[in-house]
Write a protein that holds these residues in place. Structure first.
Motif, PDB file in Angstrom:
ATOM      1  N   ALA A 180      22.470  56.327  82.916  1.00 34.57           N
ATOM      2  CA  ALA A 180      22.123  55.317  83.920  1.00 34.57           C
ATOM      3  C   ALA A 180      22.702  55.677  85.280  1.00 34.57           C
ATOM      4  O   ALA A 180      22.035  55.529  86.313  1.00 34.57           O
ATOM      5  CB  ALA A 180      22.623  53.949  83.468  1.00 34.57           C
ATOM      6  N   LEU A 181      23.940  56.169  85.290  1.00 33.92           N
ATOM      7  CA  LEU A 181      24.570  56.571  86.560  1.00 33.92           C
ATOM      8  C   LEU A 181      23.833  57.744  87.187  1.00 33.92           C
ATOM      9  O   LEU A 181      23.543  57.744  88.394  1.00 33.92           O
ATOM     10  CB  LEU A 181      26.036  56.923  86.315  1.00 33.92           C
ATOM     11  CG  LEU A 181      26.795  57.503  87.509  1.00 33.92           C
ATOM     12  CD1 LEU A 181      26.926  56.471  88.619  1.00 33.92           C
ATOM     13  CD2 LEU A 181      28.176  57.993  87.093  1.00 33.92           C
ATOM     14  N   ALA A 182      23.492  58.759  86.379  1.00 35.26           N
ATOM     15  CA  ALA A 182      22.830  59.950  86.916  1.00 35.26           C
ATOM     16  C   ALA A 182      21.445  59.620  87.454  1.00 35.26           C
ATOM     17  O   ALA A 182      21.057  60.082  88.534  1.00 35.26           O
ATOM     18  CB  ALA A 182      22.747  61.027  85.833  1.00 35.26           C
ATOM     19  N   GLU A 183      20.704  58.814  86.716  1.00 36.29           N
ATOM     20  CA  GLU A 183      19.350  58.472  87.173  1.00 36.29           C
ATOM     21  C   GLU A 183      19.393  57.612  88.427  1.00 36.29           C
ATOM     22  O   GLU A 183      18.677  57.853  89.402  1.00 36.29           O
ATOM     23  CB  GLU A 183      18.603  57.740  86.061  1.00 36.29           C
ATOM     24  CG  GLU A 183      17.157  57.415  86.413  1.00 36.29           C
ATOM     25  CD  GLU A 183      16.412  56.757  85.262  1.00 36.29           C
ATOM     26  OE1 GLU A 183      15.216  56.443  85.438  1.00 36.29           O
ATOM     27  OE2 GLU A 183      17.026  56.552  84.194  1.00 36.29           O
ATOM     28  N   GLY A 184      20.256  56.584  88.423  1.00 34.08           N
ATOM     29  CA  GLY A 184      20.338  55.705  89.577  1.00 34.08           C
ATOM     30  C   GLY A 184      20.857  56.408  90.814  1.00 34.08           C
ATOM     31  O   GLY A 184      20.343  56.213  91.921  1.00 34.08           O
ATOM     32  N   LEU A 185      21.875  57.257  90.644  1.00 35.71           N
ATOM     33  CA  LEU A 185      22.444  57.969  91.791  1.00 35.71           C
ATOM     34  C   LEU A 185      21.427  58.921  92.400  1.00 35.71           C
ATOM     35  O   LEU A 185      21.273  58.984  93.629  1.00 35.71           O
ATOM     36  CB  LEU A 185      23.694  58.720  91.342  1.00 35.71           C
ATOM     37  CG  LEU A 185      24.358  59.612  92.402  1.00 35.71           C
ATOM     38  CD1 LEU A 185      24.760  58.796  93.621  1.00 35.71           C
ATOM     39  CD2 LEU A 185      25.579  60.324  91.812  1.00 35.71           C
ATOM     40  N   GLN A 186      20.717  59.654  91.568  1.00 37.86           N
ATOM     41  CA  GLN A 186      19.742  60.596  92.109  1.00 37.86           C
ATOM     42  C   GLN A 186      18.569  59.869  92.772  1.00 37.86           C
ATOM     43  O   GLN A 186      18.066  60.308  93.814  1.00 37.86           O
ATOM     44  CB  GLN A 186      19.248  61.519  90.993  1.00 37.86           C
ATOM     45  CG  GLN A 186      20.337  62.442  90.468  1.00 37.86           C
ATOM     46  CD  GLN A 186      19.789  63.532  89.578  1.00 37.86           C
ATOM     47  OE1 GLN A 186      19.354  64.580  90.045  1.00 37.86           O
ATOM     48  NE2 GLN A 186      19.807  63.297  88.277  1.00 37.86           N
ATOM     49  N   ASN A 187      18.143  58.758  92.212  1.00 37.62           N
ATOM     50  CA  ASN A 187      17.100  57.968  92.878  1.00 37.62           C
ATOM     51  C   ASN A 187      17.563  57.512  94.256  1.00 37.62           C
ATOM     52  O   ASN A 187      16.792  57.535  95.229  1.00 37.62           O
ATOM     53  CB  ASN A 187      16.730  56.755  92.023  1.00 37.62           C
ATOM     54  CG  ASN A 187      15.973  57.130  90.763  1.00 37.62           C
ATOM     55  OD1 ASN A 187      15.447  58.234  90.649  1.00 37.62           O
ATOM     56  ND2 ASN A 187      15.924  56.216  89.815  1.00 37.62           N
ATOM     57  N   ALA A 188      18.820  57.100  94.355  1.00 37.84           N
ATOM     58  CA  ALA A 188      19.349  56.632  95.638  1.00 37.84           C
ATOM     59  C   ALA A 188      19.429  57.768  96.652  1.00 37.84           C
ATOM     60  O   ALA A 188      19.061  57.605  97.820  1.00 37.84           O
ATOM     61  CB  ALA A 188      20.730  56.008  95.422  1.00 37.84           C
ATOM     62  N   LEU A 189      19.906  58.938  96.216  1.00 38.84           N
ATOM     63  CA  LEU A 189      20.059  60.060  97.145  1.00 38.84           C
ATOM     64  C   LEU A 189      18.708  60.558  97.643  1.00 38.84           C
ATOM     65  O   LEU A 189      18.548  60.875  98.832  1.00 38.84           O
ATOM     66  CB  LEU A 189      20.828  61.197  96.467  1.00 38.84           C
ATOM     67  CG  LEU A 189      22.279  60.888  96.084  1.00 38.84           C
ATOM     68  CD1 LEU A 189      22.923  62.105  95.419  1.00 38.84           C
ATOM     69  CD2 LEU A 189      23.097  60.462  97.294  1.00 38.84           C
ATOM     70  N   TRP A 190      17.715  60.614  96.773  1.00 43.32           N
ATOM     71  CA  TRP A 190      16.403  61.089  97.201  1.00 43.32           C
ATOM     72  C   TRP A 190      15.687  60.046  98.048  1.00 43.32           C
ATOM     73  O   TRP A 190      14.885  60.389  98.927  1.00 43.32           O
ATOM     74  CB  TRP A 190      15.569  61.487  95.992  1.00 43.32           C
ATOM     75  CG  TRP A 190      16.024  62.795  95.413  1.00 43.32           C
ATOM     76  CD1 TRP A 190      16.975  62.980  94.462  1.00 43.32           C
ATOM     77  CD2 TRP A 190      15.586  64.098  95.785  1.00 43.32           C
ATOM     78  NE1 TRP A 190      17.156  64.317  94.206  1.00 43.32           N
ATOM     79  CE2 TRP A 190      16.310  65.040  95.000  1.00 43.32           C
ATOM     80  CE3 TRP A 190      14.652  64.573  96.676  1.00 43.32           C
ATOM     81  CZ2 TRP A 190      16.130  66.406  95.098  1.00 43.32           C
ATOM     82  CZ3 TRP A 190      14.451  65.942  96.784  1.00 43.32           C
ATOM     83  CH2 TRP A 190      15.183  66.846  96.001  1.00 43.32           C
ATOM     84  N   ALA A 191      15.938  58.781  97.815  1.00 45.38           N
ATOM     85  CA  ALA A 191      15.385  57.751  98.695  1.00 45.38           C
ATOM     86  C   ALA A 191      16.053  57.794 100.064  1.00 45.38           C
ATOM     87  O   ALA A 191      15.416  57.526 101.093  1.00 45.38           O
ATOM     88  CB  ALA A 191      15.563  56.365  98.064  1.00 45.38           C
ATOM     89  N   LEU A 192      17.348  58.142 100.096  1.00 48.17           N
ATOM     90  CA  LEU A 192      18.084  58.236 101.354  1.00 48.17           C
ATOM     91  C   LEU A 192      17.741  59.496 102.121  1.00 48.17           C
ATOM     92  O   LEU A 192      17.710  59.507 103.352  1.00 48.17           O
ATOM     93  CB  LEU A 192      19.590  58.181 101.055  1.00 48.17           C
ATOM     94  CG  LEU A 192      20.562  58.302 102.219  1.00 48.17           C
ATOM     95  CD1 LEU A 192      20.346  57.163 103.220  1.00 48.17           C
ATOM     96  CD2 LEU A 192      21.997  58.285 101.708  1.00 48.17           C
ATOM     97  N   GLY A 193      17.483  60.589 101.397  1.00 49.94           N
ATOM     98  CA  GLY A 193      17.164  61.856 102.051  1.00 49.94           C
ATOM     99  C   GLY A 193      18.355  62.725 102.342  1.00 49.94           C
ATOM    100  O   GLY A 193      18.254  63.681 103.116  1.00 49.94           O
TER     101      GLY A 193
END
Length: 503
Positions: A180-193
């Protein structure tokens, strides 16, 4: 001037001018006579320098117990609450100190200010753009969200940049885990750019729970590798010290309140499916980020560039399909097509789904199940995997372990219960299996469920001959395909155009 009283403004002005002028000059500038000035001088000389402190106007009600009993208790147990001391004094001396609670609390607070232990100091920090991002999980049970009228047991993974306040939320169906941490963190970073230089999470105690030392070391290694993939330094706050992650702990409440306001404004806490609910959460986060757009743009310019691809945000396991046409993984039985019986499969566990591979070929994607809190196994079953065998063995439905999970919709389960109460078990099993086969063969699962619901509400039992006629494909409704041939003259015109362009 005769007959007029001195004002407070004149007195203050005179006292100020008196430092550099004689009484006559100071009085004249203040607007009164020399005689009045000397009278004021006499008054000032007779006035006392300071007001004497007020003495106690009533006897000290705690004089008998303060030094002998209360102070020793405060010294022996500095963390003792005032209310506990008050209750203890009332037990020792019933009725004697009932009206002294406020006095006792004030005296205890004053004593601690003079003689109490040193307290922990919170050091306010200066935050630099692009330096720190924070991750944490927050439970959403209080909001009572439902999906298709079924309660959704979930929490939110919450990411936040300290400097700009950018936030991203991701719906997590399981507990606090590395996946859950890995998926959520990567979604956040790619949304942020981009990625900050440091990533801080809590101690991940929930993810480490019930793991042996080897599994904990492996989880730590994977978390460090995840941060290294994005060039972030992994840090954690100390266990039980929430204020070290305060920049996101405090924003949990704001996020949950924004979600609460959103569901109240839409008039319903129910969502069609999980995708719709996740879109709603993204919309709430987007409105928050829009308010801090200028600061986010400043911080985005200082972030590290993202790598060329995402890294692993799943766990892998090797499973073997048994003769039950399925496999058990983490106390959950998953059904598979019977052609895979005896094969070893590679399963990738995400937070909300399971991808199953045979070699390098993706075979299926199914929702992820989780064992019950009591430890009982769960089942994730697709009737399409088993319907061909159930046709030959319909009575197997009667005692099937995962019978309730076999029914794709509530209408089929309700039909089976009504048939069991009306006809024999053999007829009920045969009829329900035929209904599932009809839904599979004619691809009419939803329409058939609606028809069954209407019939049951009208106390009509399902008639397979009628239903097969209703859901039989209409050959006349098939589209007529008309093939139109191009005239040969069109090719002559095309050749003329090509020759002209070449010339």
């Amino acid at each position: 001037m005769t007959g007029r009283h001195l004002t407070d403004c004149q007195r203050r002005l005179y006292m100020k001018l008196r430092d550099i002028h004689t009484p006559a000059i100071a009085g004249a500038k203040a607007g009164f006579s020399t005689a009045t000035a000397y009278l004021l001088e006499k008054e000032l000389r007779l006035r006392p320098v300071g007001k004497p402190p007020r003495e106690r106007r009533r006897p000290d009600p705690l004089v008998d117990i303060w030094d002998s009993e209360i102070v020793p208790m405060l010294r022996a147990a500095p963390g003792l609450r005032s209310v506990a001391i008050i209750e203890e004094m009332n037990r020792r001396y019933p009725g004697r100190y009932l009206g002294t609670r406020r006095t006792m609390e004030r005296r205890i607070r004053g004593w601690r200010g003079l003689h109490g232990p040193e307290q922990e100091v919170i050091f306010r920090q200066t935050h630099e753009p692009g330096r720190m991002g924070l991750s944490d999980f927050t439970d959403m049970a209080d909001l009572a969200i439902t999906i298709a009228r079924e309660p959704l047991d979930h929490r939110l993974y919450h990411f936040r940049l300290v400097y700009s306040g950018f936030e991203h939320a991701h719906v997590v169906l399981g507990g606090e885990s590395y996946v859950a941490l890995a998926e959520g963190l990567q979604n956040a970073l790619w949304a942020l750019g981009g990625a900050p230089s440091e990533h801080r999470s809590d101690s991940l105690s929930a993810a480490f729970r019930n793991l042996d030392d080897g599994a904990r070391a492996d989880l730590t290694t994977r978390y460090d590798a995840l941060c290294a993939h994005y060039g972030m330094e992994p840090t954690r706050n100390n266990t039980g010290v929430a204020h070290e992650n305060g920049s996101i702990e405090s924003s949990h409440g704001h996020l949950k309140k924004a979600v609460e306001d959103g569901v109240l404004m839409r008039g319903s806490r129910d969502f069609v499916d999980l995708t719709a609910y996740r879109g709603f959460i993204d919309e709430v986060s987007g409105r928050h980020n829009a308010k801090y757009g200028a600061r986010i743009d400043i911080e985005r310019a200082t972030l590290r560039e993202l790598p060329g691809r995402r890294t692993i945000d799943f766990e892998e396991a090797i499973v073997t399909v048994t003769s039950s046409s399925g496999f058990v993984l983490r106390k959950v039985f998953y059904s598979t097509p019977s052609r895979l019986i005896g094969h070893r499969l590679r399963a990738r566990l995400y937070d909300d789904r399971l991808d199953v591979y045979l070699g390098a070929s993706l075979q299926m994607t199914m929702p992820r199940g989780r064992a019950h809190a009591s430890g009982a196994h769960d089942h994730v079953v697709d009737y399409r995997h088993l319907i061909h065998s159930l046709r030959r063995k319909p009575m197997a439905l009667m005692g099937l372990v995962y019978r309730d999970k076999l029914f794709p919709r509530q209408a089929y389960r309700r039909t089976f219960d009504v048939l069991l109460a009306t006809v024999s078990a053999r007829v009920a099993c045969r009829t329900v299996v035929d209904l599932l086969a009809l839904a599979h063969d004619r691809a009419c699962e939803g329409e058939l469920a609606e028809r069954l619901t209407r019939d049951l509400d009208a106390d009509i039992l399902p008639d397979m001959s009628v239903l097969r006629g209703v859901f039989t494909p209409d050959a006349a409704a098939l589209p007529a395909i008309v093939v139109t041939y191009m005239p040969l003259s069109a090719y002559d015109e095309l050749a003329t155009i090509v020759v002209g362009e070449a010339a």
